[in-house]
Design a protein around this motif. Structure first.
Motif, mmCIF file in Angstrom:
data_model
loop_
_atom_site.group_PDB
_atom_site.id
_atom_site.type_symbol
_atom_site.label_atom_id
_atom_site.label_comp_id
_atom_site.label_asym_id
_atom_site.label_seq_id
_atom_site.Cartn_x
_atom_site.Cartn_y
_atom_site.Cartn_z
ATOM 1 N N LEU A 213 67.075 -4.963 79.856
ATOM 2 C CA LEU A 213 67.828 -5.785 79.086
ATOM 3 C C LEU A 213 67.700 -7.258 79.739
ATOM 4 O O LEU A 213 67.458 -8.196 79.154
ATOM 5 C CB LEU A 213 69.052 -5.641 78.672
ATOM 6 N N GLU A 214 67.994 -7.132 81.023
ATOM 7 C CA GLU A 214 67.869 -8.698 81.655
ATOM 8 C C GLU A 214 66.765 -9.345 81.487
ATOM 9 O O GLU A 214 66.769 -10.558 81.426
ATOM 10 C CB GLU A 214 68.420 -8.502 82.958
ATOM 11 N N ARG A 215 65.811 -8.845 81.416
ATOM 12 C CA ARG A 215 64.526 -9.603 81.567
ATOM 13 C C ARG A 215 64.234 -9.858 79.714
ATOM 14 O O ARG A 215 63.320 -11.086 79.576
ATOM 15 C CB ARG A 215 63.254 -8.512 81.732
ATOM 16 N N VAL A 216 64.878 -9.289 78.859
ATOM 17 C CA VAL A 216 64.320 -9.425 77.531
ATOM 18 C C VAL A 216 65.335 -10.308 76.553
ATOM 19 O O VAL A 216 64.885 -10.859 75.812
ATOM 20 C CB VAL A 216 63.839 -8.074 76.746
ATOM 21 N N LEU A 263 78.567 -16.023 73.162
ATOM 22 C CA LEU A 263 78.295 -15.258 74.315
ATOM 23 C C LEU A 263 76.838 -15.714 74.924
ATOM 24 O O LEU A 263 75.868 -15.677 74.162
ATOM 25 C CB LEU A 263 78.275 -13.891 73.809
ATOM 26 N N PRO A 264 76.840 -16.219 75.972
ATOM 27 C CA PRO A 264 75.474 -16.608 76.611
ATOM 28 C C PRO A 264 74.249 -15.321 76.818
ATOM 29 O O PRO A 264 74.896 -14.172 77.072
ATOM 30 C CB PRO A 264 75.492 -17.340 78.018
ATOM 31 N N LEU A 265 73.168 -15.715 76.404
ATOM 32 C CA LEU A 265 72.114 -14.479 76.419
ATOM 33 C C LEU A 265 71.246 -14.984 77.676
ATOM 34 O O LEU A 265 70.678 -13.782 78.196
ATOM 35 C CB LEU A 265 71.406 -14.245 75.379
ATOM 36 N N SER A 266 71.086 -16.149 78.150
ATOM 37 C CA SER A 266 69.994 -16.579 79.008
ATOM 38 C C SER A 266 70.874 -17.382 80.122
ATOM 39 O O SER A 266 72.138 -17.475 79.953
ATOM 40 C CB SER A 266 68.945 -17.545 78.615
ATOM 41 N N VAL A 267 70.183 -17.214 81.293
ATOM 42 C CA VAL A 267 70.937 -17.858 82.551
ATOM 43 C C VAL A 267 71.269 -19.086 82.143
ATOM 44 O O VAL A 267 72.236 -19.672 82.705
ATOM 45 C CB VAL A 267 69.828 -17.447 83.647
ATOM 46 N N ARG A 268 70.162 -19.977 81.428
ATOM 47 C CA ARG A 268 70.557 -21.428 81.149
ATOM 48 C C ARG A 268 71.854 -21.618 80.405
ATOM 49 O O ARG A 268 72.455 -22.470 80.914
ATOM 50 C CB ARG A 268 69.271 -21.721 80.277
ATOM 51 N N ASP A 269 71.932 -20.734 79.343
ATOM 52 C CA ASP A 269 73.012 -20.796 78.544
ATOM 53 C C ASP A 269 74.347 -20.593 79.323
ATOM 54 O O ASP A 269 75.633 -21.338 79.390
ATOM 55 C CB ASP A 269 73.201 -20.055 77.499
ATOM 56 N N ALA A 270 74.300 -19.633 80.329
ATOM 57 C CA ALA A 270 75.523 -19.321 80.928
ATOM 58 C C ALA A 270 75.807 -20.144 81.991
ATOM 59 O O ALA A 270 76.934 -20.504 82.462
ATOM 60 C CB ALA A 270 74.963 -17.606 81.657
ATOM 61 N N LYS A 538 71.689 -16.430 90.083
ATOM 62 C CA LYS A 538 71.487 -17.562 89.149
ATOM 63 C C LYS A 538 72.466 -18.579 88.461
ATOM 64 O O LYS A 538 72.450 -19.652 88.479
ATOM 65 C CB LYS A 538 70.258 -17.284 88.276
ATOM 66 N N VAL A 539 73.305 -17.749 87.822
ATOM 67 C CA VAL A 539 74.421 -18.497 87.127
ATOM 68 C C VAL A 539 75.288 -19.235 88.001
ATOM 69 O O VAL A 539 75.724 -20.377 87.647
ATOM 70 C CB VAL A 539 75.172 -17.646 86.170
ATOM 71 N N LEU A 540 75.769 -18.508 88.956
ATOM 72 C CA LEU A 540 76.703 -19.224 89.882
ATOM 73 C C LEU A 540 76.242 -20.008 91.225
ATOM 74 O O LEU A 540 77.014 -20.455 92.054
ATOM 75 C CB LEU A 540 77.847 -17.983 90.669
#
Lengths: 572, 298, 369
Positions: A213-216, A263-270, A538-540
């Motif tokens: 899921l993390e990819r898609v 809820l963020p779904l992508s690294v960018r949003d998060a 990536k988020v942190l």
């Protein structure tokens, strides 16, 4: 629950009260499915192995039940056509399908011919074919390899050719079953970017199933959850679904933990949402990840693996160059690098196969537990080092599980029943009479693992162990690997799965062109790397946290919740 | 487990084509044995084998085209794929036996494949396997059409054998393997035998002689020349079938089951296809009438 | 490109037509000089237009096979000495086989005349094989399969599958043998190959199911646009052609059948069968991606093949002596005008055929400057 079609976009796929039962099956694999998929959306289908996910995908173009047999009640309408009246071949102009393991679906012998095959069947005029092949070659970046034989392609190239071949007839629907499972992170991103371009630019409806899921998730417009076991199929927008589902990518888990809304779904949003969290983390350190304490046995003194200037040549190409490594018992080492970087070659050398490949020449030393694996044979080899190849079915050659286990005992000169007992621990659901070839990908892996583990080798090597595994099976594998390491085994995983590495590895070795380019504790190697970093890192970044459980362990969820931008909601 | 052939069957028209071509093939092989003195083939005995070698590929093409004609539903994707894959297995096995006293392990694949796929697909399998192998090894010569026809008969014969199960089936197939591979060797000696001039009369083809005389001469010729090659092949085939027959048959049948050969996808409770789709409605009728591929119940 | 012409592949059918013409010419003669020249012509053309591919090496294989046949022919001649000629060069002890072998004797006198007969006879077979070898080396099998008639489409697909699957199977076998090693079993030797065979077969069969699903999903076997009438016509033509061929074949091998029932009937049958193939091929809705064109070079190469066959056939009619060199007493082979012209024409494809593209299968195309 199902959703109504968006205003303005008509549903191109409609499932109307669909129940599918396979022949000789007591219960339906899918029951009472009502689903509408609007045109031009990217729909992600999620579910564990055996849940009916592939059945749902294959019923879109009528492969179920026309090809597989079985009974379908209700009806499936695709672009207005009822699949009852249209077998898959008659839907080929509307639905393009890329099934699992794209290489096995190739009909022609070169890339160009393969791209043209579907159009030939549909009777598209030669000029149009020529133009579309050229367009598709460019769209998917295949023009360099246009006249290459398909057999010589890498996994990522094969996947792109399969997608291209499904695209050339210009279907309005593209169905893909686990398109990125065999790909390294870079190749997977290329494929997903190409799919997104199709959805955005050409308004193709894409339905894809994926375990990773993390990819898609970030690319999906809709998510369909197939829970299996007769429970109803649910669907919704990614943020709706991700707020509730038990299986979620790390970025979503982090969001749920902290209570971010939306809820963020992508690294960018998060990352945007995580400014506060990152501030909070200053001054904290992630839990130290150590390899299990070395055992008290005599083995502890010697390194489990030692290689000294190991070099392997295939003809003129250098597959491994001067690799000198040492690994202690209890370590879990992730071997990373793109396809063809030398991971499999290194594993082969570690089991003593370095000299045995066609035209391969090995120099340098390999010592496993103090012995040279190339000089070991039979039970001696099994008791020293075990390798589960990336296609575990290669190891299986008997007619039933019981026979397979008995053969395992004989091969390793073990007490009768040893292998069966190990298998019972790993996969209690498997019964003696089952045929190994009828098992799912994950079950095959567990059976192959049992065969290898029965002789208790101090060094265990796994090549791409999570390919095609669903989350529950992967969780089982993670627990198993940790237990093995705790018991003093040295485990080496060659993998593309960055989340698995973040979860379980104590050390990461990165290979490129046969050379070791990075070697160190997991956090040190992966945090700074754009390709190898897990989502949480990536988020942190720049903080070296790798997984949600690490974050939870070091700060505690209560503290996090008070600092979340919006709070008060109870997190399950 | 059933012993019934699992692949699709040939249509009546295809069988007629296969039968006629097989008949002509028998003549193409066996004319030296019975053609009387006044016949044209005997008058030009040095050209006739070449003429038949030219005629056979054409006729084989016709037979294969008729047998594989999609409109009869004979060669659907499943059949094409499994024939292609089995032919590949046969091709991969062929170099293993190359030159070593006739040990050709491909016969086990052709016989067991023909057994599981049935006579029609067996015929195609035999011909296609030998053709693909000829192309792969660059060995396309005048012998190829004869080899293709011979192998097609061998595989088809395995599909025509009576339905037995278990050990009886393996035993029957092993015996058939011996007979078929010996027969194949005998038959393939025939096509070039008239070209082998200047042999002593007892083993030479005597144009226009009594059938019995020529038959005996042919048998002696085989005994002296190729039997040392044919007998090991027959023994190997028999042994292989006895040892590996059971697991290979099981694997083939499992694959056929997995592909649900001949299975019928059923649709229930689907409402009538909308009337504004004449194409769809028509195709429902076609399916029902033509190939009984699916039953559409409304 | 040396000839200033666009490099492209000659249609494989043209190569086969030319080679069959050459083979037909060889079958008309036992003149060793002409036969040797035919082999030389085949070799010259092969050398000038052979691509870099594994299958292109088969000319050498066919030449060796030809040599083997000559050798076998000579050995058979020595072993079963026939009473031709008087010039004895070797007197071997004779052994009579048992009665039921009808008095076949092994050994005995060997004469130079009988050896010459054997040599010429073997040479003729070798020349025919050389022609076939040339076709095998010059015509790409993959392209040949691309140009099979539409009626043979399904068969063509399975042959393509078989040919692309075979190397994959060999790779699989290597992988499974390594896996056997991982289980501590022998990974080399016949037992290991046998043990690895089952997993390879199982894997291949699994893939065949996946392949079939993929083919079905991509439109394999879609209904054509054929009208039932067209299909019936094709079927009728096919049946008529086959029946005519059967009758014609009967005519060929029967003593009292009228002449018209022989070759003419076969010819009619073949024509009808081809027409049926062409006709039923037109009922398909399929199209072809980049088919090999049949242009002027193809006609030229085809013409060369027909010319040489025709020249040799005519020479055999007009002056049979020059085409069959006498052995008793031995004579020098003659070189007639007609066969010489034919041979020169047969060399034509070396010039007529366009140059081959520079190993296009191996190297990706590089952007034009």
């Amino acid at each position: 629950m199902s959703w109504a079609a968006d205003a303005g976009s008509r549903p191109i796929i409609r499932f109307e009260d669909v129940t599918i039962t396979y022949p000789q099956a007591a219960t339906p694999v899918l029951a009472g499915l009502d689903l509408q998929i609007p045109e031009g959306e990217l729909v992600l289908v999620v579910g564990r192995t055996g849940s009916g996910k592939s059945t749902l995908l294959r019923s879109i173009n009528g492969l179920v039940p026309h090809f597989t047999g079985g009974t379908l009640t209700g009806r499936v309408l695709v672009d207005g056509r009822d699949t009852a009246a249209h077998p898959p071949r008659e839907l080929a102009d509307v639905v393009g399908v890329v099934l699992q393991d794209p290489g096995s679906g190739f009909v022609a012998d070169t890339v160009e011919e393969e791209l043209a095959y579907g159009m030939e069947c549909l009777g598209i005029p030669p000029e149009v074919m020529r133009r579309r092949v050229e367009e598709t070659l460019d769209l998917l970046g295949l023009s360099e390899i246009r006249s290459r034989p398909l057999l010589t392609l890498s996994a990522g190239q094969r996947q792109r050719v399969a997608i291209g071949a499904a695209l050339t007839p210009h279907p309005s629907i593209l169905v893909l079953d686990e398109p990125t499972s065999a790909l390294d992170p870079g190749a997977a991103e290329e494929v997903l970017a190409a799919l997104q371009r199709l959805v955005h630019d050409l308004s193709v409806t894409v339905v894809l199933a994926e375990h990773r899921l993390e990819r898609v998730v970030q690319y999906a417009d809709r998510i369909v959850i197939v829970p299996g076991d007769g429970q109803p199929v649910r669907s919704g927008t990614p943020s709706q679904v991700m707020a509730q589902t038990p299986i979620a990518p790390p970025v979503v888990e982090l969001g749920r933990l902290v209570g971010w809304q939306p809820l963020p779904l992508s690294v960018r949003d998060a990352r945007r949402a995580a400014i506060g969290l990152r501030d909070l983390l200053v001054g904290h350190a992630p839990p130290v990840r150590t390899s299990a304490a070395p055992g008290t046995g005599t083995r502890a003194a010697a390194p489990a693996i030692r290689t000294d200037r190991l070099t392997v040549l295939f003809g003129a190409t250098m597959a491994l160059a001067d690799v000198s490594l040492e690994a202690a018992p209890g370590q879990i080492i992730a071997l990373m690098g793109r396809n063809g970087a030398g991971k499999s070659t290194l594993l082969a050398s570690l089991v003593g196969l370095g000299q045995r490949g066609r035209g391969s020449v090995q120099s340098g030393n390999v010592r496993i537990d103090g012995r040279d694996p190339a000089l070991l044979r039979g039970p001696g080899l099994l008791a020293t080092v075990g390798l589960v190849p990336c296609d575990p079915a290669d190891l299986l050659e008997h007619g039933t599980i019981a026979e397979e286990c008995r053969a395992g005992d004989r091969d390793g000169h073990l007490d009768p029943g040893t292998t069966r007992a190990v298998l019972a621990l790993l996969a209690p659901e498997l019964t003696d009479g089952m045929h190994p070839r009828d098992l799912s990908e994950g079950q095959r892996l567990l059976l192959a693992l049992a065969l290898v583990l029965a002789a208790r080798p101090p060094v265990l090597l796994l090549d791409e162990p999570t390919r095609g595994l669903d989350y529950p099976t992967k969780a089982r594998l993670v627990d198993l690997v940790r237990d093995l390491a705790a018991a003093g085994h040295c485990v080496v995983l060659a993998t593309h799965d960055v989340e698995l590495v973040a979860e379980v590895a104590t050390r990461v070795i990165v290979l490129a062109d046969g050379e070791v380019v990075a070697d160190g504790p997991t956090a040190d190697v992966v945090v700074a790397s754009p390709m190898l970093a897990p989502q949480v890192a990536k988020v942190l970044a720049p903080h070296p946290w790798l997984t949600v459980s690490d974050v939870t362990a070091s700060i505690g969820s209560l503290l996090l919740r008070t600092h979340a931008p919006t709070s008060g909601e109870e997190i399950p | 487990m059933t012993a019934a052939p699992l692949a699709s069957r040939l249509a009546g028209r295809a069988w007629i084509a296969v039968a006629i071509v097989s008949g002509i093939g028998i003549v193409a092989f066996a004319w030296p044995l019975f053609a009387p003195a006044g016949s044209m083939a005997v008058a030009h005995a040095d050209v006739a084998p070449w003429l038949f070698a030219l005629l056979m590929p054409l006729l084989l093409a016709v037979a294969l085209a008729a047998a594989a004609d999609g409109s009869d539903g004979a060669l659907d994707a499943k059949a094409v794929a499994i024939i292609g894959v089995l032919a590949a297995v046969a091709c991969a096995l062929r170099p293993l036996g190359g030159g070593t006293a006739g040990l050709e392990p491909i016969w086990i694949i052709l016989i067991l494949g023909g057994r599981v796929l049935g006579p029609g697909c067996g015929f195609l399998l035999g011909a296609i396997a030998l053709f693909a192998s000829g192309l792969l090894t660059g060995g396309v010569g005048p012998w190829l059409p004869y080899q293709m026809l011979g192998a097609a008969w061998v595989a088809m014969g395995a599909g025509l054998l009576p339905r037995l199960t278990g050990r009886a089936e393996i035993g029957m197939l092993a015996c058939y393997g011996a007979v078929a591979s010996l027969g194949y060797g005998l038959l393939l000696n025939l096509w070039f035998w008239p070209l082998a001039t200047a042999l002593p009369s007892a083993i030479a083809y005597q144009p226009g002689a009594e059938p019995l005389v020529n038959t005996l001469a042919w048998l002696r010729f085989t005994l002296l020349t190729s039997l040392g090659y044919d007998i090991p092949r027959a023994v190997l085939t028999t042994i292989l079938i006895l040892i590996a027959g059971k697991p290979i048959l099981a694997a083939l049948r499992r694959a056929a089951r997995r592909a649900s050969f001949g299975s019928v996808g059923t649709f229930q409770g689907s409402r009538q296809t909308p009337a504004h789709q004449p194409v769809a409605a028509e195709s429902v009728g076609r399916h029902d009438a033509d190939d009984d591929l699916m039953r559409v119940t409304t | 490109m040396s000839h200033g012409r666009r490099a492209r592949w000659l249609h494989p059918g043209a190569w086969w037509a030319w080679a069959l013409g050459l083979a037909a010419a060889a079958s008309q003669t036992t003149n060793p000089l002409l036969l040797a020249l035919i082999i030389a012509v085949a070799a010259t053309v092969v050398v000038s237009r052979r691509p870099q591919a594994p299958w292109a090496r088969s000319f050498g294989f066919f030449l060796r096979l030809g040599l083997l046949i000559i050798a076998i022919r000579l050995i058979v001649q020595v072993a079963f000495s026939a009473s031709v000629g008087t010039t004895v060069i070797l007197d071997l002890p004779g052994v009579a086989l048992p009665d039921w072998m009808a008095g076949v004797r092994i050994g005995g006198q060997v004469t130079i005349e009988s050896l010459l007969i054997a040599l010429y006879d073997g040479l003729r077979l070798a020349a025919i094989l050389a022609a076939f070898g040339a076709a095998n080396s010059l015509a790409s099998p993959a392209r040949l399969l691309k140009s099979v008639p539409a009626a043979l489409y399904e068969v063509g697909v399975s042959v393509v599958l078989a040919m692309t699957f075979t190397p994959a199977l060999v790779t699989d076998l290597g992988r499974v043998q390594q896996a056997r090693y991982l289980r501590g079993r022998a990974s080399t030797g016949p037992r290991a190959v046998a043990g690895a065979a089952m997993p390879v077969l199982e894997g291949a069969l699994e893939r065949s199911v996946a392949l079939a699903a993929a083919m079905d999903a991509r439109g394999y076997g879609r209904r054509g646009t054929a009208s039932p009438r067209r299909a019936r016509t094709a079927a009728g033509l096919l049946l008529a052609g086959l029946v005519a061929c059967a009758i014609g074949t009967y005519g060929l091998v029967s003593a009292d059948a009228p002449g018209v029932l022989g070759l003419p009937m076969v010819g009619f049958g073949v024509t009808a069968a081809i027409a049926s193939l062409a006709w039923s091929g037109r009922t398909t809705a399929r199209t072809r991606y980049r088919p090999d064109p049949w242009g002027r070079p193809e006609w030229g190469v085809l013409g060369c093949g027909i010319a040489v066959a025709f020249a040799f056939a005519a020479a055999a009619r007009i002056s049979p002596d020059s085409m069959h060199t006498a052995v008793d007493p031995p004579a020098w082979p003659a070189l007639g005008l007609l066969p010489s012209i034919g041979l020169l024409l047969a060399l034509g494809p070396g010039l007529l055929a366009p140059p081959i593209p520079g190993s296009a299968t191996a190297v990706p195309r590089i952007g034009r400057r």
